[in-house]
Scaffold this motif. Structure first.
Motif, short mmCIF file in Angstrom:
data_model
loop_
_atom_site.label_atom_id
_atom_site.label_comp_id
_atom_site.label_asym_id
_atom_site.label_seq_id
_atom_site.Cartn_x
_atom_site.Cartn_y
_atom_site.Cartn_z
N THR A 50 2.03 4.62 6.72
CA THR A 50 3.17 5.47 7.00
C THR A 50 4.19 5.36 5.87
N LEU A 51 4.64 6.50 5.37
CA LEU A 51 5.61 6.52 4.27
C LEU A 51 7.00 6.15 4.79
N ASN A 79 -2.05 8.34 2.94
CA ASN A 79 -0.78 8.37 3.65
C ASN A 79 -0.96 8.96 5.04
N TYR A 80 -0.06 8.57 5.95
CA TYR A 80 -0.13 9.09 7.32
C TYR A 80 0.49 10.49 7.36
N LEU A 81 -0.27 11.43 6.86
CA LEU A 81 0.14 12.82 6.77
C LEU A 81 -1.04 13.71 7.13
N ALA A 130 0.80 -1.24 0.00
CA ALA A 130 0.00 0.00 0.00
C ALA A 130 0.83 1.28 0.00
N LEU A 131 2.14 1.18 -0.24
CA LEU A 131 2.92 2.39 -0.43
C LEU A 131 2.67 2.94 -1.84
N VAL A 181 -0.73 1.28 9.34
CA VAL A 181 0.31 0.28 9.05
C VAL A 181 1.61 1.03 8.84
N THR A 182 2.63 0.67 9.61
CA THR A 182 3.94 1.31 9.48
C THR A 182 4.93 0.33 8.86
N THR A 183 5.40 -0.63 9.63
CA THR A 183 6.32 -1.64 9.08
C THR A 183 5.57 -2.92 8.69
N GLY A 184 4.33 -3.07 9.16
CA GLY A 184 3.59 -4.30 8.91
C GLY A 184 3.86 -5.39 9.92
N ALA A 185 4.59 -5.07 10.99
CA ALA A 185 4.96 -6.08 11.98
C ALA A 185 3.73 -6.66 12.67
#
Length: 227
Positions: free
Chosen positions: A226-227, A69-71, A41-42, A197-201
């Motif tokens: 998150t970008l 995006n997380y902005l 999703a980037l 979702v940031t790293t997907g961990a």
């Protein structure tokens, strides 16, 4: 005289219904139709593609849907939602996820889920906050697409350090043996809902448990990436 009952959460101009929550002008500024990698999703250069990084690694889920995006301004609204108890934002934020799901189902023929589940909070953290933001996003989504919702299908059994305070490597270590699947989901198509979702961990850890249940497929749905 016409009484204005509902206003856009961003610009405060009138909107036609409170559940919409955001005017069409502000909605366009969120770039909800931005091409994104179907796996992570980037942002990508073109629609219906997988980014170069995802071509080199295997993902345990079908793909990821992110509304934006997380902005700012959406990140500010999400912060109000999570940390200032602005739960009235839930319907509007869920609708943004829904718009993207409908687009993916129409253009990419994504599978309709049998059941929607939310990333859970530990009971102590739930008690402190008073709600689970992912649960509030997931409930209307299940209702709108007419599928089952599993409010307690996944539980958090271990209180960990908040993920957004950690780097990528620490996020992975932080999630070991944290979650538990409490119902049988064998053969089901699953939509896993999270706010960011940031790293997907977090998604990886939960999807690993779902795969042990031999689910048919998993899609990860989130409000922000998150970008």
């Amino acid at each position: 005289m016409l009484t204005i009952k509902s206003r856009c959460w961003i610009c405060m101009l009138p909107v036609w219904h409170a559940s919409v929550g955001i005017c069409s002008w502000c909605e366009r500024k969120l770039f909800l139709d931005q091409p994104r990698c179907l796996r992570c999703a980037l942002p990508t250069d073109s629609a219906c593609s997988t980014c170069r990084a995802c071509q080199q690694i295997s993902f345990p889920w079908q793909g990821t849907i992110a509304a934006a995006n997380y902005l700012p301004p959406l990140s500010k609204l999400l912060h109000q939602f999570k940390f200032s108890s602005q739960t009235a934002l839930a319907a509007m934020l869920s609708r943004l996820i829904l718009l993207n799901y409908l687009q993916y189902r129409r253009h990419y023929l994504w599978q309709k889920p049998d059941i929607v589940v939310a990333v859970p909070l530990h009971p102590k953290r739930y008690q402190q906050r008073g709600f689970n933001q992912s649960d509030l996003l997931a409930r209307p989504l299940a209702r709108w697409i007419a599928c089952q919702y599993g409010p307690n299908a996944i539980r958090c059994t271990k209180l960990t350090t908040t993920q957004h305070t950690l780097d990528r490597a620490s996020r992975q270590r932080n999630l070991g043996q944290v979650y538990d699947v409490t119902v049988s989901l064998s053969g089901k198509h699953i939509a896993l809902v999270d706010d960011v979702v940031t790293t997907g961990a977090t998604a990886r850890e939960i999807v690993r448990l779902l795969q042990q249940q031999q689910v048919a497929s998993v899609q990860v749905w989130c409000l922000c990436r998150t970008l």
